[in-house]
Design a protein around this motif. Structure first.
Motif, PDB file in Angstrom:
ATOM      1  N   SER A  49      20.685 -78.843 -47.085  1.00 26.09           N
ATOM      2  CA  SER A  49      22.048 -79.389 -47.052  1.00 26.09           C
ATOM      3  C   SER A  49      23.044 -78.249 -46.799  1.00 26.09           C
ATOM      4  N   ASP A  51      26.242 -76.186 -46.052  1.00 27.33           N
ATOM      5  CA  ASP A  51      27.666 -76.357 -46.299  1.00 27.33           C
ATOM      6  C   ASP A  51      28.506 -75.652 -45.243  1.00 27.33           C
ATOM      7  N   HIS A  72      22.991 -81.582 -38.907  1.00 25.92           N
ATOM      8  CA  HIS A  72      24.002 -81.420 -39.955  1.00 25.92           C
ATOM      9  C   HIS A  72      25.382 -81.582 -39.317  1.00 25.92           C
ATOM     10  N   ARG A  74      28.218 -82.709 -40.058  1.00 29.09           N
ATOM     11  CA  ARG A  74      29.475 -82.473 -40.773  1.00 29.09           C
ATOM     12  C   ARG A  74      29.814 -80.982 -40.872  1.00 29.09           C
ATOM     13  N   GLN A  76      30.817 -77.503 -39.392  1.00 32.66           N
ATOM     14  CA  GLN A  76      31.455 -76.915 -38.220  1.00 32.66           C
ATOM     15  C   GLN A  76      30.938 -75.500 -38.016  1.00 32.66           C
TER      16      GLN A  76
END
Length: 220
Positions: A49, A51, A72, A74, A76
């Motif tokens: 996951s 970040d 992933h 989300r 950037q």
């Protein structure tokens, strides 16, 4: 408690890797094998996951990072010139054999000096990792941060972090070569203390062949 886990991934193979040509900061692209390797490392990291995501702004690294982050959406991707490989001056575009015969890269006035390269790599770590981790809100699970860079940058960064005792080594490293699409992992705590828990792992590449020589790796 671990505040963040940093995944340092070397870019996939390029034709320059295959032909043992010095790349440095030349903006080369992934070849067919490099695309395959990037797909494999993406699959291996699919369940992480993430970040945050960082990469060198050179195409071979940013393309590898983009392929990993397809899983992933989300996250950037932040492209940073500070993550580039060492600039190797007049040797860029020359063969690995020519580089070996050249002697000290520091004698080339057009090349990035070794101490400047070390300073750049350590400054990147200090500003983009250690200080950044201090600003992140505390939570039960560690943050997962993807960093895609180059063989010389990753090996130079890790060896100098160890030499300056900014990180501890809890995994045995006998071979400091940093392979295409290998994954190295550093765990860091909120107070800045960190541990190298994995170096240049390529088990996820299976039977895919990797180029064992690193024409753009220079840390002397």
């Amino acid at each position: 408690m671990t505040a963040a886990r940093i995944y340092l991934v070397r870019h996939g193979e390029t034709e320059a890797n295959r032909r043992e040509i010095v790349q440095g900061q030349l903006d080369t692209h992934l070849n067919e094998s490099g695309i395959e390797q990037a797909a494999l490392v993406s699959e291996a990291l699919q369940k992480i996951s993430f970040d945050e995501g960082y990469s060198s702004d050179l195409s071979r690294a940013s393309k590898t990072a983009e392929m990993i982050l397809e899983c992933h959406p989300r996250v950037q991707l932040r492209k940073q010139s500070g993550l580039r490989e060492r600039h190797l001056g007049s040797l860029q575009g020359q063969t690995h054999a020519r580089k070996r015969a050249f002697g000290s890269i520091n004698s080339d006035p057009t090349a990035e000096k070794a101490d400047a390269f070390v300073t750049r790599s350590l400054s990147w770590w200090e500003n983009s990792v250690r200080r950044h981790i201090e600003t992140l809100p505390e939570r039960a699970m560690p943050y997962h941060i993807l960093v895609v860079s180059h063989g010389g940058f990753i090996s130079t960064l890790i060896k100098n972090l160890l030499a300056k005792k900014r990180i501890a080594k809890v995994v045995s490293v006998d071979d400091w070569r940093c392979y295409n699409c290998s994954v190295s992992i550093i765990d860091i705590r909120k107070d800045g203390k960190a541990e190298l828990v994995q170096y240049s792992d390529i088990s996820h590449l299976g039977n895919s062949k990797v180029v064992e020589s690193n024409a753009d790796t220079e840390d002397k």
